[in-house]
Design a protein around this motif. Structure first.
Motif, PDB file in Angstrom:
ATOM      1  N   VAL A 118     -10.723  -3.182 -11.848  1.00 60.68           N
ATOM      2  CA  VAL A 118      -9.438  -3.115 -12.548  1.00 60.68           C
ATOM      3  C   VAL A 118      -8.619  -4.350 -12.210  1.00 60.68           C
ATOM      4  CG1 VAL A 118      -9.320  -0.608 -12.629  1.00 60.68           C
ATOM      5  CG2 VAL A 118      -8.365  -1.805 -10.681  1.00 60.68           C
ATOM      6  N   TYR A 119      -7.531  -4.550 -12.942  1.00 62.44           N
ATOM      7  CA  TYR A 119      -6.638  -5.652 -12.591  1.00 62.44           C
ATOM      8  C   TYR A 119      -5.267  -5.072 -12.293  1.00 62.44           C
ATOM      9  CZ  TYR A 119      -4.869  -5.159 -17.369  1.00 62.44           C
ATOM     10  OH  TYR A 119      -4.329  -4.663 -18.516  1.00 62.44           O
ATOM     11  N   ARG A 120      -4.549  -5.747 -11.420  1.00 63.62           N
ATOM     12  CA  ARG A 120      -3.204  -5.315 -11.067  1.00 63.62           C
ATOM     13  C   ARG A 120      -2.285  -6.525 -11.024  1.00 63.62           C
ATOM     14  NH1 ARG A 120      -4.599  -1.270 -12.511  1.00 63.62           N
ATOM     15  NH2 ARG A 120      -5.114   0.628 -11.391  1.00 63.62           N
ATOM     16  N   PHE A 121      -1.067  -6.318 -11.545  1.00 67.47           N
ATOM     17  CA  PHE A 121      -0.053  -7.361 -11.428  1.00 67.47           C
ATOM     18  C   PHE A 121       0.677  -7.158 -10.106  1.00 67.47           C
ATOM     19  CE2 PHE A 121      -0.648  -6.956 -16.002  1.00 67.47           C
ATOM     20  CZ  PHE A 121      -0.841  -8.284 -16.346  1.00 67.47           C
ATOM     21  N   TYR A 122       1.069  -8.252  -9.520  1.00 66.39           N
ATOM     22  CA  TYR A 122       1.776  -8.121  -8.246  1.00 66.39           C
ATOM     23  C   TYR A 122       3.108  -7.421  -8.454  1.00 66.39           C
ATOM     24  CZ  TYR A 122       4.903  -9.368  -4.492  1.00 66.39           C
ATOM     25  OH  TYR A 122       5.825  -9.297  -3.485  1.00 66.39           O
ATOM     26  N   SER A 123       3.456  -6.549  -7.536  1.00 64.23           N
ATOM     27  CA  SER A 123       4.802  -5.981  -7.542  1.00 64.23           C
ATOM     28  C   SER A 123       5.280  -5.953  -6.093  1.00 64.23           C
ATOM     29  CB  SER A 123       4.794  -4.582  -8.145  1.00 64.23           C
ATOM     30  OG  SER A 123       4.117  -3.717  -7.267  1.00 64.23           O
ATOM     31  N   PRO A 124       6.603  -6.076  -5.911  1.00 65.98           N
ATOM     32  CA  PRO A 124       7.120  -6.201  -4.537  1.00 65.98           C
ATOM     33  C   PRO A 124       6.701  -5.021  -3.640  1.00 65.98           C
ATOM     34  CG  PRO A 124       8.839  -6.683  -6.128  1.00 65.98           C
ATOM     35  CD  PRO A 124       7.662  -6.205  -6.916  1.00 65.98           C
ATOM     36  N   GLU A 125       6.444  -3.837  -4.250  1.00 63.12           N
ATOM     37  CA  GLU A 125       6.040  -2.706  -3.393  1.00 63.12           C
ATOM     38  C   GLU A 125       4.735  -3.008  -2.649  1.00 63.12           C
ATOM     39  OE1 GLU A 125       7.786  -2.504  -6.557  1.00 63.12           O
ATOM     40  OE2 GLU A 125       6.164  -1.185  -7.251  1.00 63.12           O
ATOM     41  N   MET A 126       3.945  -3.912  -3.228  1.00 63.45           N
ATOM     42  CA  MET A 126       2.669  -4.219  -2.576  1.00 63.45           C
ATOM     43  C   MET A 126       2.904  -4.837  -1.209  1.00 63.45           C
ATOM     44  SD  MET A 126       0.494  -5.589  -5.750  1.00 63.45           S
ATOM     45  CE  MET A 126       0.045  -4.506  -7.091  1.00 63.45           C
ATOM     46  N   HIS A 127       3.994  -5.601  -1.138  1.00 66.40           N
ATOM     47  CA  HIS A 127       4.363  -6.158   0.156  1.00 66.40           C
ATOM     48  C   HIS A 127       4.677  -5.035   1.114  1.00 66.40           C
ATOM     49  CE1 HIS A 127       4.437 -10.283   0.928  1.00 66.40           C
ATOM     50  NE2 HIS A 127       4.938 -10.596  -0.253  1.00 66.40           N
ATOM     51  N   ALA A 128       5.433  -4.092   0.560  1.00 66.83           N
ATOM     52  CA  ALA A 128       5.818  -2.949   1.388  1.00 66.83           C
ATOM     53  C   ALA A 128       4.552  -2.221   1.840  1.00 66.83           C
ATOM     54  CB  ALA A 128       6.727  -2.026   0.588  1.00 66.83           C
ATOM     55  N   ASP A 129       3.571  -2.106   0.924  1.00 71.19           N
ATOM     56  CA  ASP A 129       2.317  -1.420   1.278  1.00 71.19           C
ATOM     57  C   ASP A 129       1.613  -2.139   2.421  1.00 71.19           C
ATOM     58  OD1 ASP A 129       2.841   0.312  -0.668  1.00 71.19           O
ATOM     59  OD2 ASP A 129       1.330  -0.424  -2.097  1.00 71.19           O
ATOM     60  N   ALA A 130       1.593  -3.487   2.293  1.00 78.55           N
ATOM     61  CA  ALA A 130       0.911  -4.270   3.327  1.00 78.55           C
ATOM     62  C   ALA A 130       1.631  -4.100   4.665  1.00 78.55           C
ATOM     63  CB  ALA A 130       0.873  -5.742   2.928  1.00 78.55           C
ATOM     64  N   GLU A 131       2.971  -4.119   4.582  1.00 83.13           N
ATOM     65  CA  GLU A 131       3.773  -3.961   5.799  1.00 83.13           C
ATOM     66  C   GLU A 131       3.550  -2.563   6.385  1.00 83.13           C
ATOM     67  OE1 GLU A 131       6.279  -4.195   8.897  1.00 83.13           O
ATOM     68  OE2 GLU A 131       5.237  -5.771   7.784  1.00 83.13           O
ATOM     69  N   ASP A 132       3.459  -1.606   5.460  1.00 84.42           N
ATOM     70  CA  ASP A 132       3.239  -0.219   5.840  1.00 84.42           C
ATOM     71  C   ASP A 132       1.922  -0.082   6.610  1.00 84.42           C
ATOM     72  OD1 ASP A 132       4.392   2.329   5.531  1.00 84.42           O
ATOM     73  OD2 ASP A 132       2.690   2.886   4.242  1.00 84.42           O
ATOM     74  N   ARG A 133       0.941  -0.749   6.077  1.00 83.29           N
ATOM     75  CA  ARG A 133      -0.380  -0.715   6.683  1.00 83.29           C
ATOM     76  C   ARG A 133      -0.351  -1.315   8.082  1.00 83.29           C
ATOM     77  NH1 ARG A 133      -5.626  -0.206   4.449  1.00 83.29           N
ATOM     78  NH2 ARG A 133      -6.959  -1.618   5.629  1.00 83.29           N
ATOM     79  N   ARG A 134       0.374  -2.434   8.183  1.00 86.11           N
ATOM     80  CA  ARG A 134       0.479  -3.089   9.489  1.00 86.11           C
ATOM     81  C   ARG A 134       1.163  -2.166  10.495  1.00 86.11           C
ATOM     82  NH1 ARG A 134       3.393  -5.222  12.680  1.00 86.11           N
ATOM     83  NH2 ARG A 134       5.263  -4.705  11.508  1.00 86.11           N
ATOM     84  N   GLN A 135       2.214  -1.498  10.007  1.00 88.67           N
ATOM     85  CA  GLN A 135       2.967  -0.581  10.877  1.00 88.67           C
ATOM     86  C   GLN A 135       2.072   0.583  11.310  1.00 88.67           C
ATOM     87  OE1 GLN A 135       6.208  -1.070  11.942  1.00 88.67           O
ATOM     88  NE2 GLN A 135       5.608   0.590  13.319  1.00 88.67           N
ATOM     89  N   LEU A 136       1.303   1.089  10.317  1.00 89.20           N
ATOM     90  CA  LEU A 136       0.399   2.209  10.635  1.00 89.20           C
ATOM     91  C   LEU A 136      -0.616   1.804  11.691  1.00 89.20           C
ATOM     92  CD1 LEU A 136      -0.604   4.147   7.420  1.00 89.20           C
ATOM     93  CD2 LEU A 136       0.583   4.998   9.428  1.00 89.20           C
ATOM     94  N   GLU A 137      -1.086   0.580  11.561  1.00 91.42           N
ATOM     95  CA  GLU A 137      -2.083   0.089  12.517  1.00 91.42           C
ATOM     96  C   GLU A 137      -1.497   0.078  13.927  1.00 91.42           C
ATOM     97  OE1 GLU A 137      -3.869  -3.732  11.489  1.00 91.42           O
ATOM     98  OE2 GLU A 137      -4.008  -4.150  13.632  1.00 91.42           O
ATOM     99  N   GLU A 138      -0.246  -0.390  14.016  1.00 93.54           N
ATOM    100  CA  GLU A 138       0.435  -0.430  15.315  1.00 93.54           C
ATOM    101  C   GLU A 138       0.602   0.985  15.876  1.00 93.54           C
ATOM    102  OE1 GLU A 138       4.641  -2.083  16.225  1.00 93.54           O
ATOM    103  OE2 GLU A 138       3.420  -3.638  15.288  1.00 93.54           O
ATOM    104  N   ASP A 139       1.020   1.896  14.970  1.00 96.21           N
ATOM    105  CA  ASP A 139       1.242   3.292  15.410  1.00 96.21           C
ATOM    106  C   ASP A 139      -0.074   3.936  15.841  1.00 96.21           C
ATOM    107  OD1 ASP A 139       3.797   2.831  14.733  1.00 96.21           O
ATOM    108  OD2 ASP A 139       3.778   3.981  12.865  1.00 96.21           O
ATOM    109  N   LEU A 140      -1.149   3.572  15.126  1.00 96.91           N
ATOM    110  CA  LEU A 140      -2.448   4.166  15.446  1.00 96.91           C
ATOM    111  C   LEU A 140      -2.915   3.708  16.825  1.00 96.91           C
ATOM    112  CD1 LEU A 140      -4.801   5.870  14.387  1.00 96.91           C
ATOM    113  CD2 LEU A 140      -5.758   3.820  13.354  1.00 96.91           C
ATOM    114  N   ARG A 141      -2.644   2.439  17.101  1.00 95.88           N
ATOM    115  CA  ARG A 141      -2.994   1.891  18.423  1.00 95.88           C
ATOM    116  C   ARG A 141      -2.280   2.685  19.508  1.00 95.88           C
ATOM    117  NH1 ARG A 141      -5.246  -3.198  18.706  1.00 95.88           N
ATOM    118  NH2 ARG A 141      -4.728  -3.617  16.542  1.00 95.88           N
ATOM    119  N   LYS A 142      -1.001   2.970  19.214  1.00 97.39           N
ATOM    120  CA  LYS A 142      -0.199   3.717  20.185  1.00 97.39           C
ATOM    121  C   LYS A 142      -0.727   5.144  20.316  1.00 97.39           C
ATOM    122  CE  LYS A 142       4.187   2.515  19.713  1.00 97.39           C
ATOM    123  NZ  LYS A 142       5.487   2.785  19.069  1.00 97.39           N
ATOM    124  N   ALA A 143      -1.065   5.731  19.155  1.00 96.11           N
ATOM    125  CA  ALA A 143      -1.530   7.123  19.157  1.00 96.11           C
ATOM    126  C   ALA A 143      -2.798   7.277  19.992  1.00 96.11           C
ATOM    127  CB  ALA A 143      -1.792   7.582  17.726  1.00 96.11           C
TER     128      ALA A 143
END
Ligand code: C2E
Ligand code: MG
Ligand code: MG
Length: 869
Positions: free
Chosen positions: A502-527
């Motif tokens: 599929v194709y996707r156009f960039y939208s600012p939420e994608m940044h949020a998703d990437a940031e979200d993922r990074r945050q989750l990774e940090e939280d998972l490390r802590k968990a």
């Protein structure tokens, strides 16, 4: 290259120094003096003093210069004047100077002996007068003077003495004189021997130097002849004094014709390329400073020819400038290949498309506007789906052939609308300059996806791959090349996450998703550190006996702020971040420990990620977990997905063998969802195949082909002696069907959701290991399988679609490509019924829609366009 040139230039200068030092001046080379002949010239210059001293002493001793009748005296005087005259004149002669040093020495030796002899003869008459001691003193005074002139030339000094004494003895030898003579002869012998030894050393050194000089000479000529470099020399006026023949030949000239011409004449004047080489050269020549590797263009050459020139000013011992001496190399070929290299550096050698460097440059140019204002352009990032599988199974040459075909297809679709480049691996980029209409982009992206997804024929094998596309715009999504790439990459990531193809156009939420993922990774490390993870266990039930044969351990994470997070979300994050290693170890240890409390024979199944599987330390981790829990190996079942075969190599085979050797069971999880090559079933020692939930769910619905697939998988597993577990059975209908199809085990909500560890113990004790199914009879509302062409209205456009599987609340629609989830439509179902619908999922040209209001299925049945199937 530069160091070679420097060495050769040094060699050349040493060669000249050597020639100078030996006094072997070549014609045309300016040489002042040699140190050997210099010694004799020195003697010749000072010898008049000796002669003067002799004459003065003769006068002081009242020796008559001429006595009548004493012919002998007169002869002695004449002989003395002659001999000393020769000693004064001979070394100045050019012939003498051309003699070899040792020849010079052996000529001078008798001269000094005769000089001493004649002086002694001169003093003869005064001896007769009885003034022997005075006479001797006079001789010694002259001898001292002579020896001080001879310097360290012992042989010459002693010869002079010998001459003096021999003559003195003729006048009347006494005891002292004989003694002196004998000691003089002894000294002479010793001196002669030492001198001979010294001369021999000198001769050897000279020979060696001569050899070195010859070798240097040969090397230089060799170097010149090879054409890799040439040498030049100018006089103090900047005119060429020497130039290698090879260079002259490249200019179609003879070396001699260039001699005497200004050096700057052979360099093209006014050429301002390459750091203004000609001017720089002129500056150095007039400033008399050294220079290195100045690139200049040949002036007299017919075709374009480039040189790199180095040179050093030459000064004599008095610091006077003598000209320049240096070397040069031909840069022409290098420059030509440089141009070729530059060309190659811009294109990908495999596909011929623009490469990463050129794409980056083009993107930067496309983005940069005139007055600091960014310009419109679009960037598409493409990533092939399943390319790795082809590469791994068919080999790299096939992968390369596939990439070439893909690039041709992309190029064909894009045409001259934009620049297509290969980023590397299976990634491509498309740059579309200027403003591009969104609809045109939709069409283009779809056309690329459709075209790339058509089968390829690689080495007579039909290959099907897909492509996912991420798109970003300048200036909306970024005004720098980096920002556009980053955002198109995020969009690509989203496209891959949305099921690929599929194709996707960039939208600012994608940044949020990437940031979200990074945050989750940090939280998972802590968990992981803070024991924030726990396991739940879902029963696996025998379809014949309804006994619980085991439990699958499933990982759970209760996020402190977000609540429960699905492993489908956090396991990929753990895999990407490398956390899956320690998490997987923990799961294995905990599951083994919990299972050790369960009844005999009840197994525990643990999911093993492909990343864990690729780690050679997995068998020892498993062994340690079993040993520390005291669990029998056959009670542990490792669930592995088909993706481990993507890296199908010797490592995969040996990992299977090592795990099997431990005695644990192996299950193939989610069978049918991925790679699904039956080849590996043959060689991989699985004990069980777990049929993926997507086949089980809906299998009981009439007309579904899933049951046929399940049946095929069951017969395959039976043939290979493997168990089967049907995953995700939710309803009684599905359960009944699965049993009927012959699956040996069942796992699904129909037998219960995953339980925390303490509840597992309760469940086992309560029902003696047996379990009863619960839940609905059937999971879905009534569905009709039909094929009906419908009109789909969206934002003023009308598209044509086909409906399959319609129910009162939704339908499966075909013919519209990659529709984003949540898109609203109006669907004309029949003459009288139009219904609003929302896209709930989409895969290629199929999508599931949910109707906003109920549809009358009975009315549809009556519709004339209905084609029930
Ligand atoms: P899986 O190994 O295929 O696990 C089965 C999944 O199906 C589990 O989801 C389970 O809760 C769910 N399931 C079982 N029966 C039904 C049913 O009747 N209906 C429905 N709708 N779902 C059912 P869960 O726990 O969310 O796990 C999802 C995936 O996450 C697992 O798929 C597995 O691939 C992965 N996973 C879970 N735990 C681990 C783990 O410890 N390590 C690794 N590497 N992966 C894990
Ligand atoms: Mg599993
Ligand atoms: Mg599974």
């Amino acid at each position: 290259m530069t160091s070679l040139r420097t060495n050769l230039a040094e060699l050349q200068s040493r060669r000249t120094d050597l020639i100078v030092a030996l006094g072997l001046a070549e014609a045309g080379t300016e040489v002042d003096a040699s140190w050997i002949s210099g010694t004799f010239i020195h003697i010749a210059r000072l010898w008049p003093l000796v002669l003067l001293g002799k004459l003065c002493i003769t006068a002081l001793l009242h020796v008559p210069f001429y006595q009548q009748g004493n012919i002998g005296h007169a002869l002695a005087l004449s002989a003395m004047l002659l001999v000393d005259g020769i000693a004064i004149v001979a070394p100045r002669g050019a012939r003498f100077q051309r003699l070899r040093p040792h020849h010079q020495k052996w000529l001078m030796l008798p001269m000094v002996l005769l000089s001493g002899l004649t002086f002694s003869l001169m003093l003869g008459p005064s001896l007769i007068a009885g003034a022997l001691s005075r006479n001797l003193a006079a001789e010694l005074a002259v001898a001292l003077m002579a020896v001080s002139i001879f310097g360290d030339r012992r042989l010459l000094g002693v010869s002079y003495f010998l001459g003096l004494l021999t003559a003195s003895l003729l006048h009347g030898a006494d005891f002292a004189q004989v003694g002196l003579l004998i000691s003089c002869i002894a000294v002479l012998m010793v001196a002669a021997l030492r001198q001979a030894a010294h001369d021999m050393h000198r001769a050897v050194a000279f020979y060696q130097r001569d050899l070195r000089a010859q070798r240097s000479d040969r090397l230089l000529h060799e170097h010149e002849r090879s054409g890799r470099g040439w040498f030049w020399e100018t006089d103090r006026h900047g005119c060429i004094a020497y130039i290698s023949d090879t260079l002259a030949r490249t200019l179609d000239l003879r070396g001699e014709t260039l001699i005497g011409r200004p050096f700057t004449e052979i360099v093209r004047p006014g050429d301002r390329q390459e750091g203004d080489g000609e001017r720089t050269l002129g500056f150095h020549l007039s400033a008399r400073t050294g220079f290195a590797d100045i690139a200049v263009r040949a002036a007299m050459a017919k075709d374009e020819r480039w040189w790199s020139i180095s040179g050093q000013p030459v000064f004599n011992d008095f610091g006077q400038f003598h000209g320049f001496r240096g070397s040069g190399t031909d840069l022409t070929e290098m420059r030509r290949s440089q141009a070729e290299v530059n060309r190659l550096a811009q294109y990908d050698s495999l596909t011929g498309l623009a490469n990463r460097v050129q794409m980056m440059r083009s993107l930067e140019q496309a983005v940069a506007g005139m007055n600091g204002q960014p310009r419109d352009c679009t960037l598409m990032m493409l990533d092939l789906d399943r390319f790795k599988t082809v590469n791994d199974t068919l080999g790299h040459p096939a992968g390369d052939a596939l990439l070439r075909q893909v690039s041709q297809r992309i190029q064909r679709v894009v045409g001259d609308r934009g620049l297509v480049g290969r980023q590397g691996g299976d990634e491509f980029k498309i740059l579309l300059p200027g403003r591009t209409d969104r609809i045109m982009l939709d069409h283009l992206a779809r056309a690329i996806i459709t075209d790339v997804a058509q089968p390829y024929s690689i080495e007579d094998t039909a290959v099907v791959i897909g492509v996912s596309i991420g798109i970003s715009f300048c200036p909306q999504d970024g005004v720098t090349a980096e920002a556009l790439i980053r955002n198109a990459d995020l969009a690509l990531y989203a496209a891959k996450g949305d099921g690929r193809g599929v194709y996707r156009f960039y939208s600012p939420e994608m940044h949020a998703d990437a940031e979200d993922r990074r945050q989750l990774e940090e939280d998972l490390r802590k968990a992981l550190v803070e024991n924030g993870l726990h396991l739940v266990y879902q029963p696996v039930v025998s379809s014949k006996t309804e006994q619980i044969t085991g439990y699958e351990a499933l990982l759970r994470w209760d996020h402190p702020a977000r609540g429960a997070i699905s492993p489908a979300i956090f396991v990929p994050i753990a895999e990407d971040s490398g956390l899956i290693g320690p998490i997987g170890d923990w799961v294995l240890r905990t599951a083994c420990h919990d299972a050790a409390q369960w009844g005999e024979g009840v197994r525990v199944a643990v999911n093993v990620s492909p990343i864990q599987f690729a780690n050679p330390g997995l068998p020892s981790t498993v062994m340690n977990a079993l040993a520390s829990a005291g669990l029998a190996p056959e009670r542990l079942e490792l669930e592995i997905t088909e993706s481990v075969f993507l890296n199908d190599d010797d490592g995969t085979d040996s990992m299977f063998a090592r795990l099997k050797a431990l005695g644990v069971r192996l299950a193939l999880d989610d069978f049918g969802t991925g790679y699904s090559s039956l080849g590996y079933l043959k060689k991989a020692p699985f004990d069980k195949i777990k049929i993926d939930q997507s086949f089980v769910r809906g299998a009981a619905i009439r007309g579904s082909r899933n049951s046929a697939i399940i049946k095929a998988i069951v017969s395959l597993a039976e043939a290979l002696g493997m168990d089967t577990t049907a995953e995700g059975a939710e309803t009684q209908d599905e359960l009944a069907l699965i049993r009927q199809l012959g699956c040996s085990h069942i796992q699904g909500y129909v037998y219960g959701r995953p339980l925390p560890a303490p509840d597992v113990l309760v469940q086992q004790h309560g029902q003696q290991g047996a379990i009863l199914p619960q839940g609905f009879q059937s999971s879905r509302p009534e569905r009709k399988t039909m094929l009906r062409t419908v009109a789909v209205h969206h934002e003023g456009h009308v598209y044509t679609g086909r409906i399959r599987n319609i129910s009162a609340t939704g339908a499966q629609l075909e013919g519209l490509w990659n529709v984003p989830e949540g898109t609203l439509f109006a669907i004309e179902l029949g003459d009288n019924q139009t219904v609003n619908a929302v896209a709930r999922w989409s895969r290629e040209d199929r999508m599931g829609v949910e109707f906003t209001q109920s549809v009358d299925l009975a009315g549809l049945r009556a519709a004339p366009r209905a084609m029930a199937s």
